[in-house]
Structures are given as structure tokens and as C-alpha cells.
Design a protein around this motif. Structure first.
Motif, PDB file in Angstrom:
ATOM      1  N   THR A 132       0.835  -1.211   0.000  1.00 25.95           N
ATOM      2  CA  THR A 132       0.000   0.000   0.000  1.00 25.95           C
ATOM      3  C   THR A 132       0.870   1.261   0.000  1.00 25.95           C
ATOM      4  N   LYS A 133       0.371   2.357  -0.615  1.00 28.83           N
ATOM      5  CA  LYS A 133       1.094   3.627  -0.663  1.00 28.83           C
ATOM      6  C   LYS A 133       0.491   4.643   0.309  1.00 28.83           C
ATOM      7  N   ASP A 134      -0.607   4.169   0.946  1.00 32.06           N
ATOM      8  CA  ASP A 134      -1.309   5.053   1.880  1.00 32.06           C
ATOM      9  C   ASP A 134      -0.653   4.897   3.254  1.00 32.06           C
ATOM     10  N   HIS A 135       0.038   6.012   3.591  1.00 35.46           N
ATOM     11  CA  HIS A 135       0.791   5.929   4.848  1.00 35.46           C
ATOM     12  C   HIS A 135      -0.125   5.757   6.041  1.00 35.46           C
ATOM     13  N   LEU A 136      -1.207   6.529   6.025  1.00 37.97           N
ATOM     14  CA  LEU A 136      -2.118   6.459   7.163  1.00 37.97           C
ATOM     15  C   LEU A 136      -2.747   5.072   7.279  1.00 37.97           C
ATOM     16  N   HIS A 137      -3.139   4.506   6.164  1.00 39.12           N
ATOM     17  CA  HIS A 137      -3.775   3.177   6.163  1.00 39.12           C
ATOM     18  C   HIS A 137      -2.828   2.106   6.663  1.00 39.12           C
TER      19      HIS A 137
END
Length: 544
Positions: free
Chosen positions: A296-301
């Protein structure tokens, strides 16, 4: 002849009978009137008459008629008379003497002539009653084998018996060759010999009965032997069948036990595999989640999801986990132990049956004091013996043992089977068995079958069959009583531990060749009185 034969068979007897004597004509003659009479009868009739007339028709004759022979009628009368005489005489019977002259059907002889050496029926005897020269012959009651009844030397009747030479003699023999010998009438010796024959016949009859009894005894023995054989086979089959069933059960139990252990091990392995597969599945799912999150590239996720990842279960150390093969140690042994226990039970039954069988041949034996060593003391009933420790002064006896302390029984055996039991309780040394009659009783020799001894030595809890070399016999417990069985004809000597019902030892293929005697040796009495207990010949108790 045919006419005469026809007349003979069809005319009545009165046609051939004289009207004066009423008998068959004898030398028939005819009167002028044609009637027939015996010459003697008519001559005598006219001698007593003044006038001459026919006795039948009363015809008067002026002068005494000249009697003429009617040749044809005379032949017919002769033919008829002979036929009547033959017909009236009996034929020879089975125990009667036949006429030696008769041809065809032999008639019974009425006399025998010791001159002619011929036996005659009534018809053929007639010349001896009529002819002057034959009348001088000696006629006796009918005898058969006349030649054998005549003395070959003097041609006289053998009618006496010489008691010295036991032969039949004639009267002339008593005046010559047997002059000084006592002789008796044949009848007297006949009665003596007849009595002897009666005795012989009775003896032979008894011998026949004895042999018939022997045959029946042999048949009964064979019947018993066959029954024993059938029973032996049946008992053997029963025992072996039980053993085979036990072996089969042992095999089944072994198979089942091994298969159950194998099944348990396989299940354990399968459970481990399932557990490992479950762990692999769990780890594979975690690996997929981690891989997906890592891309994933979504840091928060990523940061939020990472916190929600479950902590993995504590890892199991599979390095110590293994599937161990099942242990079969002792499995076969335990099965065999059970089989051995069954076999021992069956063997005990067989040993008990064997001992009971040989005990059936028990014999009653007693010790013979004339054979006992001078140190030995025998009981009054001849059933016990022990070493008294003192040499007694006894009469010299070739049957007595003098070099070692043995004693034989009074009874010996030369065939068949016999069995006896001896109590050896409280003995530290003794031996017993059987021995040949011819054993050396004066010299110190090696006591073996070769020298005539078949004995069992008991010495301080050691049991030995004395041979060259001796045979050590296993002993399971203290010996109390020994049974000795001998099959003379089979060459077998067997020893038994009676109390334990155990066969101890058998000597087979023995050659005895002479009478066997039971033999006992109580062993020497020790200085402290040890081994003073007696050997005791004991009666068999089959309830032991």
C-alpha cells in the motif's frame, strides 16, 4: 439163464419149496406123477410107508419109483436158493468186516478163516461147512486185515501181548523167542491201552482248551491294544489340537496387538500432519495480509492497519516433535509365555497320565536277605533297608553283595512290564533300579548297563543315571519317591519323580538277556548318623 431170472423174479417162493420140509428144495428129484421133493425128504417118507404113494396127489405106485433128477428144475432151484440167500444177507456196514469173495456188492462177513486168511459171508462160507477138508479150518469171528493179525514167523493168530518187548505174539512165540517173557491176552493190554488213550485224549483236549483260551487271550489283548492305540491317538489329537488353537490365538493376539500399535502411531502422525497443515494455512493467510499491506502507498492506512494485525500465536518447536515407531519389545515373548503356560498345563496332564499308565504294572516285591550286604538291616516284611553301620558276621553266600551295600529282591522278571516305587525321603545318598541276575557281587566294578546295572544315583540333591559316562538328570525339587518302570521286551527302563508326577530319565534300547531284579542301595551311614533313613518299597497310591 434169462428164463431162470424171469422165473426167479415172478414165481412165488412156494414154487421152489419142498411140500414135505416146506424149505427150499435140496437136491430136488421128480416122481413119476411129476411132483418134486427133496431127495432126502421123499426117501425118508417112503422108508416109513408100506405102500408107495405121492405125498401131494396120493397116486399109488406098484413098486418103489426110481427117482430121477429134473435137471432144468434143479438149476432153477439152485438159482432161486442162491438169490434168496444173498437177498437175506445184509450188506457190509461202516464198522463191519466185508466178505473177501463177494464181487460187486460186498456182503457182511460172518466168519473169518485163519487158514485161508479170508473172511466169508454166509453164502461163501458154505463150502467150509460142507467139504470135509475145509471143515478142519479154524473159523473165528469176522476180522479185518487178517494178514496183519497173523504171526509172520509161525503163521498163527497174534492173540497175546509180550509185556517185556511190548509186541503182539502168537502162542508159538511164547514157546520160542518170548519163552521167559510175561505175556497177557490182547484184551487185557487193549483195556490198559484204551485207558491210556482216554487219559491222553483228556490231556489233548485240555491242551486244546488251553490253546483256545490262549487264542482268546491274544485276541482280547489285541483288542485292548487297539483300544489303547485309539485312545492314545485321540488324547494326542486333543492335546495337539488345543496347542494349535492356542498357537493360532497367540498369532491372532500378536497380529491384533501389532496392528493396534501401528494404528495408534499412524493416527498420531496424521494428527501432527493436520496440526502442521493448519499452522501452514494460518501462516499463509498472515503472509498474504502482510504482503498486501506492504504494497500500500497510503501511509495512514498502513499505520492504522498494522496496529490491527493480530499477534501471531507462539510458535511451536517442531524440532522436538517426531513420530516414534511403536515398541514391540516383549510382545512376542508375552504371547510365547502364554503358550508355554498352556503347554506346561498339557504336559502336566500327559505326565500324570503316563505315570498312571505305568503304575498299572505295579508288582509286589520284597527284599532278599540272602543278597544283602552284611552292613544292611532289612525290616521283617522285606520292604525297608538301611545301613546299620556295623558289619555283621553272616554265612558265606555266593548271592550276597560284599564290596558295596546292595540288596536284591526275591522276585525276578524275564518278560513283560513291571513297576515299583521306592521312598527316598530324608536320604542324602542312595541309588536304585534294576540289575541282571549274573552281576558280579564280590568285586568293585563300574555300575553301568554294560556290567548289568540300570540305576539312578541320588547324591546331595544331584541326580545321575549311572552310565559310562554318567548322565546328569535335572531335578526340580527335593526328591521324595522314585518310581521305576521296566518294559523287558521293549528294552526300556524309566524313572519317575512320583510326587512331582515328572518323568526323570529313560534308558532305551536295553538288552537284558536274562532275569532282572529290582536293586536298592541305601548309601553308607555317616558318622553323625546322617543318611540313616531307610529306603522303603512303597505301595502305589494313584491318588497322589
Amino acid at each position: 439163464n434169462q428164463r431162470m431170472a424171469s422165473a426167479n423174479t415172478s414165481w412165488p417162493e412156494e414154487n421152489f419149496s419142498c411140500s414135505i420140509c416146506l424149505d427150499v428144495f435140496s437136491s430136488p428129484v421128480s416122481t413119476p406123477c411129476g411132483h418134486n421133493f427133496c431127495r432126502t425128504c421123499i426117501t425118508k417118507f417112503w422108508d416109513e410107508q408100506v405102500k408107495y404113494k405121492c405125498p401131494v396127489c396120493n397116486e399109488l405106485f406098484n413098486t418103489r419109483p426110481d427117482l430121477r433128477v429134473n435137471i432144468l428144475f434143479s438149476e432153477m432151484v439152485e438159482w432161486f436158493g442162491t438169490s434168496v440167500r444173498v437177498k437175506e444177507q445184509p450188506c457190509v456196514g461202516p464198522a463191519e468186516v466185508p466178505c473177501d469173495v463177494c464181487t460187486g456188492t460186498q456182503l457182511k462177513a460172518v466168519k473169518s478163516c485163519l487158514v485161508c486168511l479170508i473172511s466169508y459171508c454166509q453164502t461163501h462160507l458154505e463150502p467150509h461147512q460142507r467139504v470135509a477138508g475145509l471143515k478142519k479150518h479154524r473159523l473165528v469171528e469176522p476180522m479185518d486185515r487178517l494178514d496183519d493179525r497173523m504171526c509172520k514167523k509161525h503163521d498163527r493168530l497174534l492173540e497175546l501181548f509180550c509185556k517185556t518187548e511190548q509186541v503182539c505174539v502168537c502162542l508159538f512165540c511164547t514157546e520160542t523167542d518170548h519163552k521167559s517173557h510175561p505175556v497177557i491176552p490182547l484184551k487185557e493190554e487193549y483195556e490198559v491201552k484204551t485207558a491210556q488213550l482216554g487219559k491222553i485224549e483228556a490231556e489233548v483236549k485240555q491242551l486244546i482248551q488251553e490253546r483256545q483260551k490262549n487264542i482268546q487271550e491274544i485276541k482280547d489283548a489285541v483288542k485292548r491294544i487297539k483300544a489303547d492305540s485309539d485312545r492314545e491317538i485321540a488324547d494326542g489329537v486333543q492335546v495337539l489340537t488345543a496347542l494349535m488353537r492356542r498357537i493360532e490365538k497367540c498369532q491372532d493376539d500378536l497380529n491384533q496387538m501389532v496392528k493396534e500399535k501401528l494404528k495408534s502411531t499412524v493416527k498420531q502422525a496424521e494428527d501432527l500432519i493436520k496440526e502442521l497443515e493448519q499452522e501452514i494455512e494460518d501462516l499463509t493467510n498472515r503472509s498474504s495480509e502482510v504482503k498486501l499491506l506492504s504494497h500500500t502507498k497510503d501511509h495512514l492506512h498502513l499505520l492504522q492497519t498494522f496496529r490491527s494485525l493480530k499477534d501471531p500465536p507462539p510458535p511451536r518447536d517442531w524440532t522436538t516433535v517426531e513420530v516414534r515407531p511403536p515398541s514391540y519389545v516383549g510382545t512376542l515373548r508375552r504371547s510365547l509365555d502364554q503358550l508355554e503356560e498352556t503347554l506346561n498345563m498339557e504336559m502336566k496332564k500327559l505326565r500324570d497320565a503316563e505315570l498312571k499308565m505305568v503304575q498299572q504294572y505295579e508288582v509286589d516285591v520284597t527284599l532278599d536277605p540272602d543278597t544283602a550286604h552284611p552292613r544292611l538291616i532289612l525290616s521283617e516284611d522285606g520292604k525297608q533297608v538301611h545301613d546299620g553301620g556295623v558289619w555283621k558276621e553272616l554265612p558265606d553266600n555266593p548271592k550276597r553283595f560284599t564290596r558295596w551295600g546292595g540288596v536284591l529282591t526275591r522276585q525276578s522278571f524275564s518278560s513283560g512290564r513291571f513297576y515299583f516305587e521306592v521312598q527316598v525321603k530324608d536320604k542324602t545318598e542312595s541309588w536304585l533300579g534294576v540289575a541282571r541276575e549274573s552281576i558280579d557281587r564280590k568285586c568293585l566294578i563300574l555300575l553301568t548297563p554294560e556290567t548289568g546295572y540300570w540305576t539312578l544315583l541320588y547324591y546331595k540333591d544331584v541326580l545321575v543315571f549311572r552310565d559310562d559316562p554318567s548322565v546328569r538328570v535335572p531335578l526340580r525339587a527335593e526328591l521324595q519317591k522314585v518310581g521305576v518302570f521296566v518294559d523287558y521286551d521293549e528294552g526300556l527302563v524309566s524313572f519317575y519323580d512320583v510326587e512331582a508326577r515328572v518323568h526323570l530319565y529313560s534308558a532305551t534300547g536295553c538288552t537284558f538277556g536274562e532275569p532282572l531284579y529290582p536293586i536298592l542301595h541305601p548309601g553308607p551311614r555317616e558318622h553323625k548318623g546322617n543318611n540313616s533313613a531307610p529306603l522303603i518299597i512303597s505301595p502305589v497310591n494313584q491318588t497322589d
